[in-house]
Design a protein around this motif. Structure first.
Motif, PDB file in Angstrom:
ATOM      1  N   VAL A 115       0.856  -1.189   0.000  1.00  0.00           N
ATOM      2  CA  VAL A 115       0.000   0.000   0.000  1.00  0.00           C
ATOM      3  C   VAL A 115       0.885   1.229   0.000  1.00  0.00           C
ATOM      4  O   VAL A 115       2.020   1.195   0.485  1.00  0.00           O
ATOM      5  CB  VAL A 115      -0.944  -0.029   1.226  1.00  0.00           C
ATOM      6  CG1 VAL A 115      -0.157   0.083   2.520  1.00  0.00           C
ATOM      7  CG2 VAL A 115      -2.005   1.041   1.141  1.00  0.00           C
ATOM      8  N   GLN A 116       0.365   2.308  -0.546  1.00  0.00           N
ATOM      9  CA  GLN A 116       1.109   3.563  -0.535  1.00  0.00           C
ATOM     10  C   GLN A 116       0.968   4.244   0.819  1.00  0.00           C
ATOM     11  O   GLN A 116      -0.014   4.017   1.556  1.00  0.00           O
ATOM     12  CB  GLN A 116       0.594   4.486  -1.627  1.00  0.00           C
ATOM     13  CG  GLN A 116       0.961   4.047  -3.037  1.00  0.00           C
ATOM     14  CD  GLN A 116       0.612   5.089  -4.072  1.00  0.00           C
ATOM     15  OE1 GLN A 116      -0.335   5.853  -3.904  1.00  0.00           O
ATOM     16  NE2 GLN A 116       1.366   5.126  -5.157  1.00  0.00           N
TER      17      GLN A 116
ATOM     18  N   GLY B  15      -0.024   6.602   3.629  1.00  0.00           N
ATOM     19  CA  GLY B  15      -1.319   7.241   3.802  1.00  0.00           C
ATOM     20  C   GLY B  15      -2.497   6.321   3.587  1.00  0.00           C
ATOM     21  O   GLY B  15      -3.640   6.672   3.914  1.00  0.00           O
ATOM     22  N   GLY B  16      -2.228   5.139   3.059  1.00  0.00           N
ATOM     23  CA  GLY B  16      -3.286   4.185   2.785  1.00  0.00           C
ATOM     24  C   GLY B  16      -3.653   3.352   4.000  1.00  0.00           C
ATOM     25  O   GLY B  16      -3.149   3.573   5.108  1.00  0.00           O
ATOM     26  N   SER B  17      -4.541   2.379   3.767  1.00  0.00           N
ATOM     27  CA  SER B  17      -5.075   1.555   4.855  1.00  0.00           C
ATOM     28  C   SER B  17      -5.011   0.073   4.494  1.00  0.00           C
ATOM     29  O   SER B  17      -5.055  -0.294   3.315  1.00  0.00           O
ATOM     30  CB  SER B  17      -6.539   1.923   5.137  1.00  0.00           C
ATOM     31  OG  SER B  17      -6.679   3.268   5.495  1.00  0.00           O
ATOM     32  N   LEU B  18      -4.904  -0.739   5.503  1.00  0.00           N
ATOM     33  CA  LEU B  18      -5.003  -2.196   5.367  1.00  0.00           C
ATOM     34  C   LEU B  18      -5.707  -2.734   6.590  1.00  0.00           C
ATOM     35  O   LEU B  18      -5.614  -2.150   7.679  1.00  0.00           O
ATOM     36  CB  LEU B  18      -3.623  -2.849   5.260  1.00  0.00           C
ATOM     37  CG  LEU B  18      -2.883  -2.800   3.934  1.00  0.00           C
ATOM     38  CD1 LEU B  18      -1.482  -3.382   4.103  1.00  0.00           C
ATOM     39  CD2 LEU B  18      -3.638  -3.555   2.846  1.00  0.00           C
TER      40      LEU B  18
ATOM     41  N   ARG C  61      -3.924   5.565  14.825  1.00  0.00           N
ATOM     42  CA  ARG C  61      -3.884   5.079  13.445  1.00  0.00           C
ATOM     43  C   ARG C  61      -4.371   3.634  13.321  1.00  0.00           C
ATOM     44  O   ARG C  61      -5.002   3.273  12.335  1.00  0.00           O
ATOM     45  CB  ARG C  61      -2.466   5.181  12.892  1.00  0.00           C
ATOM     46  CG  ARG C  61      -1.893   6.579  12.890  1.00  0.00           C
ATOM     47  CD  ARG C  61      -0.581   6.648  12.125  1.00  0.00           C
ATOM     48  NE  ARG C  61       0.450   5.809  12.729  1.00  0.00           N
ATOM     49  CZ  ARG C  61       1.100   4.841  12.071  1.00  0.00           C
ATOM     50  NH1 ARG C  61       0.800   4.564  10.812  1.00  0.00           N
ATOM     51  NH2 ARG C  61       2.055   4.137  12.693  1.00  0.00           N
TER      52      ARG C  61
ATOM     53  N   GLN D 170      -7.215  -2.865  12.206  1.00  0.00           N
ATOM     54  CA  GLN D 170      -7.466  -1.887  11.151  1.00  0.00           C
ATOM     55  C   GLN D 170      -6.340  -0.867  11.192  1.00  0.00           C
ATOM     56  O   GLN D 170      -6.141  -0.196  12.213  1.00  0.00           O
ATOM     57  CB  GLN D 170      -8.822  -1.221  11.381  1.00  0.00           C
ATOM     58  CG  GLN D 170      -9.988  -2.198  11.286  1.00  0.00           C
ATOM     59  CD  GLN D 170     -11.301  -1.550  11.696  1.00  0.00           C
ATOM     60  OE1 GLN D 170     -11.556  -1.331  12.883  1.00  0.00           O
ATOM     61  NE2 GLN D 170     -12.109  -1.220  10.726  1.00  0.00           N
TER      62      GLN D 170
ATOM     63  N   ALA E 281      -4.646   2.481   9.509  1.00  0.00           N
ATOM     64  CA  ALA E 281      -4.891   3.641   8.666  1.00  0.00           C
ATOM     65  C   ALA E 281      -3.678   4.556   8.702  1.00  0.00           C
ATOM     66  O   ALA E 281      -2.811   4.445   9.582  1.00  0.00           O
ATOM     67  CB  ALA E 281      -6.138   4.377   9.144  1.00  0.00           C
ATOM     68  N   ASP E 282      -3.637   5.473   7.727  1.00  0.00           N
ATOM     69  CA  ASP E 282      -2.531   6.434   7.646  1.00  0.00           C
ATOM     70  C   ASP E 282      -1.184   5.717   7.753  1.00  0.00           C
ATOM     71  O   ASP E 282      -0.305   6.095   8.541  1.00  0.00           O
ATOM     72  CB  ASP E 282      -2.670   7.503   8.739  1.00  0.00           C
ATOM     73  CG  ASP E 282      -1.697   8.661   8.551  1.00  0.00           C
ATOM     74  OD1 ASP E 282      -1.373   9.324   9.557  1.00  0.00           O
ATOM     75  OD2 ASP E 282      -1.242   8.883   7.415  1.00  0.00           O
TER      76      ASP E 282
ATOM     77  N   LYS F   1       2.525   4.350   7.214  1.00  0.00           N
ATOM     78  CA  LYS F   1       3.790   5.008   6.936  1.00  0.00           C
ATOM     79  C   LYS F   1       4.807   3.961   6.506  1.00  0.00           C
ATOM     80  O   LYS F   1       4.679   2.783   6.869  1.00  0.00           O
ATOM     81  CB  LYS F   1       4.276   5.724   8.197  1.00  0.00           C
ATOM     82  CG  LYS F   1       3.243   6.672   8.818  1.00  0.00           C
ATOM     83  CD  LYS F   1       3.759   7.260  10.098  1.00  0.00           C
ATOM     84  CE  LYS F   1       2.697   8.075  10.830  1.00  0.00           C
ATOM     85  NZ  LYS F   1       2.194   9.197  10.024  1.00  0.00           N
TER      86      LYS F   1
ATOM     87  N   VAL G 115       4.706  -0.706   2.967  1.00  0.00           N
ATOM     88  CA  VAL G 115       4.178   0.633   2.720  1.00  0.00           C
ATOM     89  C   VAL G 115       5.208   1.396   1.902  1.00  0.00           C
ATOM     90  O   VAL G 115       6.332   1.617   2.360  1.00  0.00           O
ATOM     91  CB  VAL G 115       3.878   1.366   4.032  1.00  0.00           C
ATOM     92  CG1 VAL G 115       3.232   2.726   3.739  1.00  0.00           C
ATOM     93  CG2 VAL G 115       2.974   0.528   4.927  1.00  0.00           C
TER      94      VAL G 115
END
Length: 118
Positions: A12-13, A15-18, A67, A82, A84-85, A87, A116
């Motif tokens: 994931v880039q 700022g993304g989420s997984l 996060r 979860q 988020a954001d 890094k 990430v």
């Protein structure tokens, strides 16, 4: 011996989420605490977040507070993380640890890779 199984990792880039899942089939789930740990190449293993299925108490490391969110679905014997954001520093293999609240035994899952990109 029942081993937890993780899933949900990926690339994931920033700022993304997984969303990671940890499933432990065939056990009385309230007898266990579930913890998420991560290990990046060349670094020591780090505790990320954990939840006790007996009283729903949770703990998260300062590095992920605000996060990452941990939760449990006792009907599915599954704990969710979860994220988020995200890094680049969150890049690691994430392992789930199942801890027996009665006898103290721990069982580790094989891990799931989270990468990430910046």
């Amino acid at each position: 011996e029942v081993q937890p199984v993780e899933s949900g990792g990926g690339l994931v880039q920033a700022g993304g989420s997984l969303n990671l899942t940890c499933t432990v089939p065939g056990v009385n789930f309230i007898d266990y605490a579930i913890g998420w740990f991560r290990q990046a190449p060349g670094k020591e293993r780090e505790g990320v977040s954990c939840i006790s299925n007996s009283d729903d108490n949770t703990y998260s490391a300062d590095s992920v507070k605000g996060r990452f969110t941990i939760s449990s679905d006792k009907a599915k014997n599954t704990v969710y993380l979860q994220m988020a954001d995200l890094k680049p520093d969150d890049t690691a293999v994430y392992h789930c640890k199942q801890s027996d609240l009665w006898d103290g035994n721990d069982y580790w899952g094989p891990g799931t890779q989270v990468t990430v990109s910046s």
